[in-house]
Design a protein around this motif. Structure first.
Motif, PDB file in Angstrom:
ATOM      1  N   LEU A   7       0.831  -1.213   0.000  1.00 10.66           N
ATOM      2  CA  LEU A   7       0.000   0.000   0.000  1.00 10.66           C
ATOM      3  C   LEU A   7       0.862   1.259   0.000  1.00 10.66           C
ATOM      4  CD1 LEU A   7      -2.752  -1.116   2.542  1.00 10.66           C
ATOM      5  CD2 LEU A   7      -2.939  -0.999   0.049  1.00 10.66           C
ATOM      6  N   ILE A   8       1.921   1.246   0.784  1.00 15.16           N
ATOM      7  CA  ILE A   8       2.831   2.404   0.822  1.00 15.16           C
ATOM      8  C   ILE A   8       3.498   2.580  -0.530  1.00 15.16           C
ATOM      9  CG2 ILE A   8       4.946   3.314   1.859  1.00 15.16           C
ATOM     10  CD1 ILE A   8       4.054   1.802   4.473  1.00 15.16           C
ATOM     11  N   GLU A   9       3.963   1.483  -1.113  1.00 18.63           N
ATOM     12  CA  GLU A   9       4.595   1.550  -2.443  1.00 18.63           C
ATOM     13  C   GLU A   9       3.625   2.129  -3.470  1.00 18.63           C
ATOM     14  OE1 GLU A   9       6.657  -1.359  -5.800  1.00 18.63           O
ATOM     15  OE2 GLU A   9       5.477  -2.256  -4.187  1.00 18.63           O
ATOM     16  N   GLN A  10       2.401   1.639  -3.479  1.00 22.70           N
ATOM     17  CA  GLN A  10       1.400   2.124  -4.428  1.00 22.70           C
ATOM     18  C   GLN A  10       1.149   3.616  -4.226  1.00 22.70           C
ATOM     19  OE1 GLN A  10      -2.412   0.192  -4.142  1.00 22.70           O
ATOM     20  NE2 GLN A  10      -3.314   1.448  -5.741  1.00 22.70           N
ATOM     21  N   TYR A  11       1.025   4.044  -2.989  1.00 26.20           N
ATOM     22  CA  TYR A  11       0.798   5.452  -2.682  1.00 26.20           C
ATOM     23  C   TYR A  11       1.949   6.315  -3.196  1.00 26.20           C
ATOM     24  CZ  TYR A  11       0.689   9.740   0.086  1.00 26.20           C
ATOM     25  OH  TYR A  11       0.727  11.060   0.480  1.00 26.20           O
ATOM     26  N   LEU A  12       3.185   5.896  -2.906  1.00 23.00           N
ATOM     27  CA  LEU A  12       4.340   6.679  -3.344  1.00 23.00           C
ATOM     28  C   LEU A  12       4.431   6.728  -4.869  1.00 23.00           C
ATOM     29  CD1 LEU A  12       6.977   5.527  -0.706  1.00 23.00           C
ATOM     30  CD2 LEU A  12       5.755   7.717  -0.805  1.00 23.00           C
ATOM     31  N   LYS A  13       4.128   5.626  -5.529  1.00 18.70           N
ATOM     32  CA  LYS A  13       4.154   5.615  -6.999  1.00 18.70           C
ATOM     33  C   LYS A  13       3.067   6.523  -7.572  1.00 18.70           C
ATOM     34  CE  LYS A  13       6.457   1.284  -7.971  1.00 18.70           C
ATOM     35  NZ  LYS A  13       6.353  -0.062  -8.556  1.00 18.70           N
ATOM     36  N   GLU A  14       1.918   6.557  -6.934  1.00 19.27           N
ATOM     37  CA  GLU A  14       0.837   7.425  -7.401  1.00 19.27           C
ATOM     38  C   GLU A  14       1.214   8.897  -7.298  1.00 19.27           C
ATOM     39  OE1 GLU A  14      -2.818   6.480  -5.377  1.00 19.27           O
ATOM     40  OE2 GLU A  14      -2.889   4.470  -6.263  1.00 19.27           O
ATOM     41  N   ILE A  15       1.767   9.300  -6.150  1.00 19.42           N
ATOM     42  CA  ILE A  15       2.117  10.717  -6.025  1.00 19.42           C
ATOM     43  C   ILE A  15       3.306  11.060  -6.918  1.00 19.42           C
ATOM     44  CG2 ILE A  15       1.090  11.024  -3.743  1.00 19.42           C
ATOM     45  CD1 ILE A  15       3.872  10.936  -2.524  1.00 19.42           C
ATOM     46  N   LEU A  16       4.173  10.106  -7.146  1.00 17.53           N
ATOM     47  CA  LEU A  16       5.299  10.312  -8.063  1.00 17.53           C
ATOM     48  C   LEU A  16       4.796  10.463  -9.495  1.00 17.53           C
ATOM     49  CD1 LEU A  16       8.384  10.476  -8.183  1.00 17.53           C
ATOM     50  CD2 LEU A  16       8.430   8.005  -8.445  1.00 17.53           C
ATOM     51  N   HIS A  17       3.829   9.649  -9.857  1.00 14.19           N
ATOM     52  CA  HIS A  17       3.248   9.707 -11.205  1.00 14.19           C
ATOM     53  C   HIS A  17       2.532  11.046 -11.444  1.00 14.19           C
ATOM     54  CE1 HIS A  17       1.568   8.235 -14.941  1.00 14.19           C
ATOM     55  NE2 HIS A  17       0.368   8.600 -14.526  1.00 14.19           N
ATOM     56  N   LYS A  18       1.904  11.574 -10.411  1.00 18.98           N
ATOM     57  CA  LYS A  18       1.180  12.842 -10.527  1.00 18.98           C
ATOM     58  C   LYS A  18       2.114  14.052 -10.555  1.00 18.98           C
ATOM     59  CE  LYS A  18      -2.938  11.078  -8.251  1.00 18.98           C
ATOM     60  NZ  LYS A  18      -3.737  11.110  -7.024  1.00 18.98           N
ATOM     61  N   SER A  19       3.340  13.851 -10.121  1.00 19.11           N
ATOM     62  CA  SER A  19       4.310  14.943 -10.054  1.00 19.11           C
ATOM     63  C   SER A  19       4.735  15.370 -11.455  1.00 19.11           C
ATOM     64  CB  SER A  19       5.535  14.506  -9.254  1.00 19.11           C
ATOM     65  OG  SER A  19       6.580  15.441  -9.399  1.00 19.11           O
ATOM     66  N   SER A  20       4.777  16.662 -11.692  1.00 18.53           N
ATOM     67  CA  SER A  20       5.182  17.171 -13.006  1.00 18.53           C
ATOM     68  C   SER A  20       6.691  17.048 -13.214  1.00 18.53           C
ATOM     69  CB  SER A  20       4.749  18.630 -13.156  1.00 18.53           C
ATOM     70  OG  SER A  20       5.354  19.417 -12.149  1.00 18.53           O
ATOM     71  N   GLU A  21       7.446  16.870 -12.142  1.00 15.59           N
ATOM     72  CA  GLU A  21       8.905  16.795 -12.221  1.00 15.59           C
ATOM     73  C   GLU A  21       9.440  15.364 -12.209  1.00 15.59           C
ATOM     74  OE1 GLU A  21      10.643  19.068  -9.081  1.00 15.59           O
ATOM     75  OE2 GLU A  21       9.181  20.676  -9.304  1.00 15.59           O
ATOM     76  N   SER A  22       8.570  14.361 -12.170  1.00 19.66           N
ATOM     77  CA  SER A  22       8.985  12.957 -12.012  1.00 19.66           C
ATOM     78  C   SER A  22       9.793  12.774 -10.732  1.00 19.66           C
ATOM     79  CB  SER A  22       9.781  12.462 -13.213  1.00 19.66           C
ATOM     80  OG  SER A  22       8.986  12.445 -14.354  1.00 19.66           O
ATOM     81  N   ALA A  23       9.501  13.606  -9.750  1.00 16.49           N
ATOM     82  CA  ALA A  23      10.167  13.512  -8.451  1.00 16.49           C
ATOM     83  C   ALA A  23       9.198  13.995  -7.379  1.00 16.49           C
ATOM     84  CB  ALA A  23      11.431  14.360  -8.425  1.00 16.49           C
TER      85      ALA A  23
END
Length: 153
Positions: A7-23
């Motif tokens: 769940l933590i991994e999925q959450y972090l990947k989601e917010i990373l994916h939404k980031s305009s900077e890929s970070a």
């Protein structure tokens, strides 16, 4: 049901994916509060699932106001991938390194989920039931042979 690390991994990947900077910059304590876990659980997820082998660069600043910055590494061209494979695999490769390589290729859409799963099954230590270093040599040969066929589409 998936475990807390998933769940933590999925959450972090989601917010990373939404980031305009890929970070993304996160604070361990905030994410830990969100998932009602200890900050060391966040450290565990980041150190095992956001590695360079899996296509992530992680920077950490500890102390008051500290943060963790997770950055997605850009996906390379097919030629660069082929060079990377020949350098990474060589004459032998262990299971962790080979799974990291497969993960990178899957994330970069060079492999489908099915292809990645077939590769993982073919190179697993449960299938290659010979001792080391022969197992890592066989794994390298199988991996290279299968990737050559899969990447020449």
């Amino acid at each position: 049901m998936r475990n807390i690390s998933d769940l933590i991994e999925q959450y972090l990947k989601e917010i990373l994916h939404k980031s305009s900077e890929s970070a993304v910059e996160i604070q361990r304590s905030e994410v830990a509060d969100k998932f009602s876990c200890v900050p060391s659980q966040i450290n565990y997820v980041i150190s095992t699932r956001f590695t360079l082998e899996k296509g992530y660069y992680v920077e950490s600043k500890r102390g008051g106001g500290g943060y963790i910055r997770i950055q997605r590494v850009d996906h390379p061209s097919l030629e660069a991938v082929q060079r990377h494979i020949s350098q990474t695999v060589g004459n032998q490769i262990d299971q962790n390194a080979s799974e990291g390589l497969i993960y990178q290729l899957e994330e970069a859409d060079f492999l489908t989920d099915r292809e990645a799963n077939l590769l993982r099954a073919a190179i697993s230590r449960e299938v290659l039931t010979v001792g080391l270093p022969l197992r890592d040599q066989i794994r390298a040969n199988v991996l290279k042979a299968m990737l050559i066929v899969l990447l020449i589409k």
